[in-house]
Design an enzyme around this catalytic site. Structure first.
Site, PDB file in Angstrom:
ATOM      1  NE  ARG A  77      17.894 -25.681 -34.290  1.00  0.00           N
ATOM      2  CZ  ARG A  77      17.272 -26.771 -33.585  1.00  0.00           C
ATOM      3  NH1 ARG A  77      16.957 -27.671 -35.162  1.00  0.00           N
ATOM      4  NH2 ARG A  77      16.406 -27.389 -32.674  1.00  0.00           N
ATOM      5  CE  LYS A 131      15.794 -26.966 -39.118  1.00  0.00           C
ATOM      6  NZ  LYS A 131      16.434 -27.471 -41.010  1.00  0.00           N
ATOM      7  CG  HIS A 146      21.741 -35.019 -53.803  1.00  0.00           C
ATOM      8  ND1 HIS A 146      22.949 -36.249 -54.221  1.00  0.00           N
ATOM      9  CD2 HIS A 146      22.672 -34.557 -52.327  1.00  0.00           C
ATOM     10  CE1 HIS A 146      23.917 -35.947 -52.829  1.00  0.00           C
ATOM     11  NE2 HIS A 146      24.043 -35.638 -51.911  1.00  0.00           N
TER      12      HIS A 146
END
Ligand code: GLN
Ligand code: ZN
Length: 730
Positions: A16, A19, A662
């Protein structure tokens, strides 16, 4: 030898790295040049992986967040001076909205055309930069039709004008290139003839650039094959896995002599190994129609984890799997067999074994009858006994399930997973979290409680770990959007529930309060949508197997005094096929699976949750699910959602997500009242609940507490029946 080509290889990195680098930059731990260096390194590894196995591949697929937003920048729709401008567009306060990319769980940023619509211009030539930098590969672009179809804010009657204007900019972008890879997955939708004509005109304009265009379609078949053949492109990519009709169309219409067929023959969206023999048989047949064939993946490889080599799965299962890197190997193998060399094939297809089916599960499925899919009495009667039992006030207040997963919660879970924390200590910790949350909900004055989901990392993986027949991975991460990743489980055999999965936590929470606590489950359709599913039995049967496990869980809830159960189905809509003509078949099993899962006593209230509001065209299907209450998103559309229900026959209770979770903003009672006022024009007040949009997992306590307080203030005002919601005082 047949040429191999692959595209869409994951950009995440086995560990990852993508990320980590981007998020480190966001936290100011690394500079923008360090970020670019890291991404360049990652890209070099990615390209080297392609090179190891296949003859050709695209260049310029790498993005610092999302390729749709990059395309918008290339076309001059937005302007960014630096990386911070770019990330503002992606995750800033006024960020573009995220939407699911076709029927996958990847989300792209939706370009928005403000009015007046800006003039398109070739503002950034990303493919040209990529080829200049790497010297090899086919420069990559998302095509004009797909780009425009996925953007918002374009008046329908202007679509054609914009498409043609865009085509001119595309012609400019590709005019310095010899060859280009253009993705046009939107060509697999059911398109009206007028749009097909527009696509032809657009591509004719792009011909002026004198660049060889390799056009890729995927995720399904193309309905207008003859017209597609007329496009002035050099090669056409067709999905032979998800688009079975493509093969039939080629049998019927042949394939143009002057074009190359890019045959998508290895699966880009599921993990089972390709049967090399049958792939070669298909190629042999296709070679009778197409003079020039290239073999490729059927859809982009970023829907798959990077490599099976990173896993410690049971070898019998691992030997049946193929992740992205293994797909590249399969392409190589197919090309080699096609050329007559069979070395390695037998081994590839014989490494794994199918697991024995579970006679108990099979037996239950076999004996399912119609009545197993319906609740024993209709809603109009159930609601009476539920109301008597629950005694809820008007405008009941509740939440969707999860509460903040703070660093402490995540740390404890990590310690537990790595064995540094014992099962007992972990359970104690989770119980403390639950107890604190029950106290908080009491103090706030909510009406229906939740336990907070502190024990769950992910709403699908959590259940996958508890069920037989489903495997989870160590590093099988996939990007869901931006830098957000998840690990889809693998459903490989019959699914059964060896033990209750969530009953301990829910029953414990209920033991602490007289208020009803919701039993919280992930629905069968969502578990399937966010997993890789076996392909040896119909998907409907997998869904019913999972549904039966959930049904058993609900029985256990009931035995433990739980009065409300929530079966989350956030993927219910996303999983719908791209072509409307396939909808009946899908919704038929999806609705039945939900109904089978949610078999509960009449006095048990069944809720469901979906976190979006595009309901207009599926309200009837949703009504067939026969729940008692549904909670949905409503705040981002400022209550526009309620319009979809006007004049319909929807008669269930509905919890409007009046708080957009959100966003970090704390909504005032007045903000939320606006949505309720609109809803009251459509729904009787007896049917309305108040709740946030979705789970509060990603929010901070500092946002959660004041927002919920405001929600409860609003409920109080509504109950008092203040004549003007806006000006009422407490
Ligand atoms: N119950 C889940 C939660 O609150 C629902 C999440 C979702 O809809 N995606 O987190
Ligand atoms: Zn949700």
């Amino acid at each position: 030898m047949i040429t191999t080509y692959a595209y869409g290889f994951p950009r995440l990195g086995v560990n990852r790295e993508y990320k980590q680098s981007i998020e480190s930059y966001w936290r100011r731990k690394i500079s923008s040049s360090e970020l670019r260096e890291n991404i360049d390194k990652l890209e070099a590894t990615r390209l080297a992986t392609y090179e190891k196995y296949v003859n050709r591949f695209p260049v310029g697929e790498m993005t610092l967040y999302d390729n749709m937003v990059d395309t918008a920048l290339m076309l001059g729709l937005y302007h960014c001076d630096n990386l911070d401008d770019y990330y503002n567009l992606c995750i800033g306060k006024k960020a573009l909205t995220l939407t699911k990319w076709f029927n996958t769980n990847y989300h792209y940023l939706v370009p928005e055309f403000a009015s007046p619509i800006p003039r398109f211009r070739a503002a950034w030539n990303k493919p040209k930069e990529a080829i200049a930098k790497y010297k090899k590969g086919v420069p990559y672009l998302i095509g004009p039709f797909t780009f425009l179809k996925l953007s918002t804010g374009i008046a329908k009657e202007r679509f054609g004008d914009y498409l043609l204007a865009l085509a001119e900019v595309y012609a400019e972008l590709i005019s310095d290139l010899d060859e280009v890879h253009i993705d046009e997955p939107a060509l697999v939708w059911e398109l009206p003839p007028a749009e097909v004509q527009l696509i032809k005109l657009a591509y004719q304009k792009m011909r002026a650039a004198n660049c060889k265009i390799n056009l890729f379609t995927y995720y399904d078949s193309v309905d207008f094959m003859e017209d597609l053949y007329e496009l002035p492109v050099a090669a056409i990519g067709l999905d032979m896995i998800n688009g079975q009709e493509n093969l039939k169309a080629i049998r019927k219409y042949g394939f143009p002599e002057d074009k190359t067929l890019i045959c998508g023959i290895v699966n880009g969206s599921n993990v089972w190994r390709t049967n090399i023999e049958s792939a070669v048989a298909t190629l042999n047949e296709l070679s009778r129609y197409a003079k020039s064939i290239v073999i490729s993946n059927a859809s982009p490889l970023y829907h798959l984890p990077i490599t099976i080599a990173a896993e410690t799965l049971d070898r019998r299962l691992a030997g049946r799997l193929s992740f992205a890197e293994e797909r590249l190997y399969e392409l190589k193998l197919i090309a080699q067999v096609y050329a007559g060399n069979r070395q390695g094939v037998a081994e590839w297809n014989k490494q794994g074994v199918h697991f024995d089916s579970d006679p108990g599960v099979k037996e239950r499925i076999k004996h399912l009858k119609d009545s197993d899919f319906s609740r024993s009495i209709p809603y109009s009667e159930r609601v009476v006994s539920q109301q008597q039992r629950l005694a809820l006030p008007l405008f009941p207040t509740s939440t969707i399930g999860s509460f903040p997963q703070t660093p402490v919660v995540r740390k404890k879970r990590a310690e537990f997973r790595t064995g540094r924390l014992s099962q007992e200590d972990y359970n104690t910790f989770i119980r403390q979290q639950i107890a604190q949350l029950i106290t908080l909900q009491e103090e706030l004055g909510l009406d229906v409680f939740v336990h907070g989901e502190f024990e769950r990392s992910d709403m699908v993986e959590f259940f996958a770990e508890k069920l037989n027949g489903i495997a989870t991975t160590l590093k099988g991460w996939i990007i869901s959007y931006g830098t957000r990743v998840y690990r889809p489980p693998i459903i490989y055999s019959d699914v059964s529930r060896p033990n209750p999965m969530t009953v301990d936590e829910i029953a414990y929470a209920q033991s602490l309060t007289p208020k009803p606590v919701k039993g919280m489950l992930t629905g069968p359709v969502t578990i399937i949508a966010w997993s890789f599913v076996r392909d040896d039995i119909p998907v409907s049967e997998i869904a019913y197997q999972i549904a039966l496990c959930l049904q058993d869980e609900i029985r256990d809830y009931e035995a433990n005094g739980i009065k409300i159960v929530q079966v989350d189905e956030p993927a219910f809509r996303e999983k719908a096929p791209l072509k409307r003509r396939d909808w009946d078949q899908y919704f038929n099993w999806a609705v039945k699976a939900f109904r089978l899962a949610s078999q509960a006593k009449p006095e048990t209230q069944v809720q469901t949750h979906m976190c979006y509001s595009e309901f207009g065209d599926i309200i009837d299907r949703i009504s067939q699910m026969d729940f008692d209450v549904i909670t949905i998103e409503a705040s981002r559309s400022r209550g526009n959602i309620t319009r979809d229900f006007i004049g319909g026959s929807f008669d269930r209770q509905i919890g409007l997500g009046v708080w957009d979770i959100h966003s970090p903003q704390i909504p005032s009672p007045e903000d939320m009242a606006e949505i309720v006022t609109r809803a009251l024009e459509v729904f009787p007040k007896e049917n309305l609940w108040l709740n946030p949009d979705c789970g509060l997992k990603t929010r901070r306590w500092e946002e959660v507490i004041p927002s919920l307080k405001n929600l409860i203030i609003l409920a109080g005002r509504l109950r008092k029946g203040a004549s003007s919601l806006k000006n009422a005082t407490d």
